[in-house]
Design a protein around this motif. Sequence first.
Motif, PDB file in Angstrom:
ATOM      1  N   THR A 248       0.828  -1.212   0.000  1.00 57.33           N
ATOM      2  CA  THR A 248       0.000   0.000   0.000  1.00 57.33           C
ATOM      3  C   THR A 248       0.862   1.261   0.000  1.00 57.33           C
ATOM      4  O   THR A 248       0.492   2.268  -0.609  1.00 57.33           O
ATOM      5  N   SER A 249       2.011   1.211   0.663  1.00 61.52           N
ATOM      6  CA  SER A 249       2.908   2.367   0.682  1.00 61.52           C
ATOM      7  C   SER A 249       3.447   2.654  -0.714  1.00 61.52           C
ATOM      8  O   SER A 249       3.504   3.810  -1.153  1.00 61.52           O
ATOM      9  N   ALA A 250       3.823   1.591  -1.433  1.00 58.22           N
ATOM     10  CA  ALA A 250       4.344   1.756  -2.792  1.00 58.22           C
ATOM     11  C   ALA A 250       3.274   2.327  -3.720  1.00 58.22           C
ATOM     12  O   ALA A 250       3.552   3.216  -4.540  1.00 58.22           O
ATOM     13  N   ILE A 251       2.052   1.837  -3.591  1.00 57.96           N
ATOM     14  CA  ILE A 251       0.967   2.307  -4.457  1.00 57.96           C
ATOM     15  C   ILE A 251       0.632   3.760  -4.148  1.00 57.96           C
ATOM     16  O   ILE A 251       0.374   4.559  -5.058  1.00 57.96           O
ATOM     17  N   SER A 252       0.649   4.133  -2.869  1.00 57.91           N
ATOM     18  CA  SER A 252       0.359   5.521  -2.509  1.00 57.91           C
ATOM     19  C   SER A 252       1.426   6.468  -3.053  1.00 57.91           C
ATOM     20  O   SER A 252       1.181   7.663  -3.229  1.00 57.91           O
ATOM     21  N   ASN A 253       2.608   5.918  -3.345  1.00 62.03           N
ATOM     22  CA  ASN A 253       3.697   6.714  -3.925  1.00 62.03           C
ATOM     23  C   ASN A 253       3.720   6.651  -5.447  1.00 62.03           C
ATOM     24  O   ASN A 253       4.691   7.071  -6.085  1.00 62.03           O
ATOM     25  N   GLY A 254       2.658   6.120  -6.026  1.00 61.21           N
ATOM     26  CA  GLY A 254       2.514   6.142  -7.475  1.00 61.21           C
ATOM     27  C   GLY A 254       2.878   4.867  -8.212  1.00 61.21           C
ATOM     28  O   GLY A 254       2.824   4.834  -9.442  1.00 61.21           O
ATOM     29  N   ARG A 255       3.246   3.812  -7.495  1.00 59.98           N
ATOM     30  CA  ARG A 255       3.611   2.562  -8.161  1.00 59.98           C
ATOM     31  C   ARG A 255       2.369   1.821  -8.644  1.00 59.98           C
ATOM     32  O   ARG A 255       1.278   1.952  -8.087  1.00 59.98           O
ATOM     33  N   ASP A 256       2.552   0.976  -9.663  1.00 58.94           N
ATOM     34  CA  ASP A 256       1.466   0.174 -10.217  1.00 58.94           C
ATOM     35  C   ASP A 256       1.198  -1.030  -9.320  1.00 58.94           C
ATOM     36  O   ASP A 256       2.132  -1.670  -8.828  1.00 58.94           O
ATOM     37  N   PHE A 257      -0.084  -1.357  -9.123  1.00 51.36           N
ATOM     38  CA  PHE A 257      -0.436  -2.463  -8.237  1.00 51.36           C
ATOM     39  C   PHE A 257       0.145  -3.786  -8.714  1.00 51.36           C
ATOM     40  O   PHE A 257       0.838  -4.482  -7.963  1.00 51.36           O
ATOM     41  N   ALA A 258      -0.145  -4.170  -9.954  1.00 59.48           N
ATOM     42  CA  ALA A 258       0.254  -5.489 -10.449  1.00 59.48           C
ATOM     43  C   ALA A 258       1.767  -5.657 -10.412  1.00 59.48           C
ATOM     44  O   ALA A 258       2.280  -6.712  -9.990  1.00 59.48           O
ATOM     45  N   GLU A 259       2.488  -4.630 -10.823  1.00 63.59           N
ATOM     46  CA  GLU A 259       3.950  -4.711 -10.845  1.00 63.59           C
ATOM     47  C   GLU A 259       4.508  -4.834  -9.429  1.00 63.59           C
ATOM     48  O   GLU A 259       5.415  -5.634  -9.157  1.00 63.59           O
ATOM     49  N   THR A 260       3.960  -4.051  -8.491  1.00 60.10           N
ATOM     50  CA  THR A 260       4.431  -4.076  -7.107  1.00 60.10           C
ATOM     51  C   THR A 260       4.083  -5.395  -6.430  1.00 60.10           C
ATOM     52  O   THR A 260       4.886  -5.955  -5.683  1.00 60.10           O
ATOM     53  N   TYR A 261       2.903  -5.894  -6.700  1.00 60.37           N
ATOM     54  CA  TYR A 261       2.438  -7.170  -6.136  1.00 60.37           C
ATOM     55  C   TYR A 261       3.398  -8.299  -6.521  1.00 60.37           C
ATOM     56  O   TYR A 261       3.809  -9.100  -5.673  1.00 60.37           O
ATOM     57  N   ARG A 262       3.787  -8.336  -7.792  1.00 58.41           N
ATOM     58  CA  ARG A 262       4.715  -9.381  -8.264  1.00 58.41           C
ATOM     59  C   ARG A 262       6.135  -9.127  -7.771  1.00 58.41           C
ATOM     60  O   ARG A 262       6.854 -10.071  -7.425  1.00 58.41           O
ATOM     61  N   ARG A 263       6.546  -7.864  -7.737  1.00 61.55           N
ATOM     62  CA  ARG A 263       7.908  -7.535  -7.326  1.00 61.55           C
ATOM     63  C   ARG A 263       8.172  -7.925  -5.881  1.00 61.55           C
ATOM     64  O   ARG A 263       9.244  -8.472  -5.556  1.00 61.55           O
ATOM     65  N   LEU A 264       7.228  -7.660  -4.998  1.00 57.77           N
ATOM     66  CA  LEU A 264       7.400  -8.023  -3.593  1.00 57.77           C
ATOM     67  C   LEU A 264       7.541  -9.533  -3.424  1.00 57.77           C
ATOM     68  O   LEU A 264       8.342 -10.009  -2.619  1.00 57.77           O
ATOM     69  N   GLU A 265       6.780 -10.267  -4.205  1.00 54.52           N
ATOM     70  CA  GLU A 265       6.865 -11.726  -4.124  1.00 54.52           C
ATOM     71  C   GLU A 265       8.200 -12.228  -4.663  1.00 54.52           C
ATOM     72  O   GLU A 265       8.853 -13.088  -4.052  1.00 54.52           O
ATOM     73  N   ARG A 266       8.629 -11.695  -5.821  1.00 56.34           N
ATOM     74  CA  ARG A 266       9.926 -12.112  -6.395  1.00 56.34           C
ATOM     75  C   ARG A 266      11.075 -11.797  -5.446  1.00 56.34           C
ATOM     76  O   ARG A 266      11.981 -12.612  -5.251  1.00 56.34           O
ATOM     77  N   SER A 267      11.041 -10.608  -4.845  1.00 55.97           N
ATOM     78  CA  SER A 267      12.096 -10.191  -3.943  1.00 55.97           C
ATOM     79  C   SER A 267      12.171 -11.105  -2.732  1.00 55.97           C
ATOM     80  O   SER A 267      13.270 -11.515  -2.306  1.00 55.97           O
ATOM     81  N   LYS A 268      11.044 -11.480  -2.185  1.00 52.35           N
ATOM     82  CA  LYS A 268      11.029 -12.360  -1.016  1.00 52.35           C
ATOM     83  C   LYS A 268      11.546 -13.747  -1.366  1.00 52.35           C
ATOM     84  O   LYS A 268      12.278 -14.376  -0.587  1.00 52.35           O
ATOM     85  N   ARG A 269      11.166 -14.235  -2.549  1.00 51.91           N
ATOM     86  CA  ARG A 269      11.620 -15.567  -2.968  1.00 51.91           C
ATOM     87  C   ARG A 269      13.138 -15.580  -3.170  1.00 51.91           C
ATOM     88  O   ARG A 269      13.807 -16.561  -2.825  1.00 51.91           O
ATOM     89  N   ARG A 270      13.675 -14.502  -3.753  1.00 52.39           N
ATOM     90  CA  ARG A 270      15.115 -14.428  -3.944  1.00 52.39           C
ATOM     91  C   ARG A 270      15.875 -14.429  -2.622  1.00 52.39           C
ATOM     92  O   ARG A 270      16.917 -15.071  -2.477  1.00 52.39           O
ATOM     93  N   ASN A 271      15.343 -13.723  -1.637  1.00 52.66           N
ATOM     94  CA  ASN A 271      15.991 -13.632  -0.330  1.00 52.66           C
ATOM     95  C   ASN A 271      15.984 -14.970   0.416  1.00 52.66           C
ATOM     96  O   ASN A 271      16.837 -15.209   1.274  1.00 52.66           O
ATOM     97  N   LYS A 272      15.006 -15.815   0.071  1.00 56.16           N
ATOM     98  CA  LYS A 272      14.900 -17.117   0.745  1.00 56.16           C
ATOM     99  C   LYS A 272      15.824 -18.162   0.119  1.00 56.16           C
ATOM    100  O   LYS A 272      16.015 -19.230   0.687  1.00 56.16           O
TER     101      LYS A 272
END
Length: 273
Positions: A248-272
């Motif tokens: 929600t913070s990213a979207i309130s700063n102008g980011r796209d929902f779909a892109e942010t939704y996928r990016r957060l998931e990819r980032s978490k998977r990479r860290n694991k």
Amino acid sequence: MLRNVLFRYCLLVLVALPIGFLWLYPQVLWCLRVSKSADFQLLKGADEVYVSRSATKKQQSLLRQHTQTALNRIRCFWGDRRGRAILIYCPTQANYEQYCAGGEGAGCSVGTPWGTSYLVLGPDGNDIDVIAHELCHDELFSRLGWWRVKRQIPQWFNEGLALMVDYRFSNPSVWEQPDSATQMSAGLGETTITAFTHQSMVKLADLETTRDFFGGDYFHTMLAYRTSADEVARWLAVVGRAGVPALTSAISNGRDFAETYRRLERSKRRNKQ
């Protein structure tokens, strides 16, 4: 001369828009006037909760307890609470239909473009899960704004997120167990699931708008809820509870929902890895 004409035209539009909005959605007007209504009173021991004077003392006591538990659940899920919705409890169907268009379901959210939000609870709405569900909708509106939620957030995410704090559809172990074990639910009951066996799950792409989500029959809507809950639960299992305010913070700063939704998931998977 032309300037005066344009000024008058703009002034007319500014006056006509809110009047037209209230004419199309009379339940908003009822909600706006609830504090002045002789039929409702503030619930003792609760902030911004209006209860019908026809509610019994037992119903009022339960509403007070259920609201507090639901608020604690919201704070635990989101990390804090920013929503300031006014709750309206209608213990009779006639009252509920007046304050909630159609009078369907146990509760509904009534929002305005200028930011005021109401959560209307019907005869079956004096329930922790129902209240937490509606409060979660309000939390999303408060963080992103009415217009951004309506224009950028797919309905499946809006509903799926609310279902994470609604243990009629989800298990608290998906993110955390803030309440007692008695509140745990494995999801939809066996009878309901059996009724779905002849139908396939709905695609997320077909649940983007409010009309997509609620426009079908009862079975379509229940499948939509189940599909949304499954997807958001899957996403949360990867990104964790912190992923919700991050999104929600990213979207309130102008980011796209779909892109942010996928990016957060990819980032978490990479860290694991």
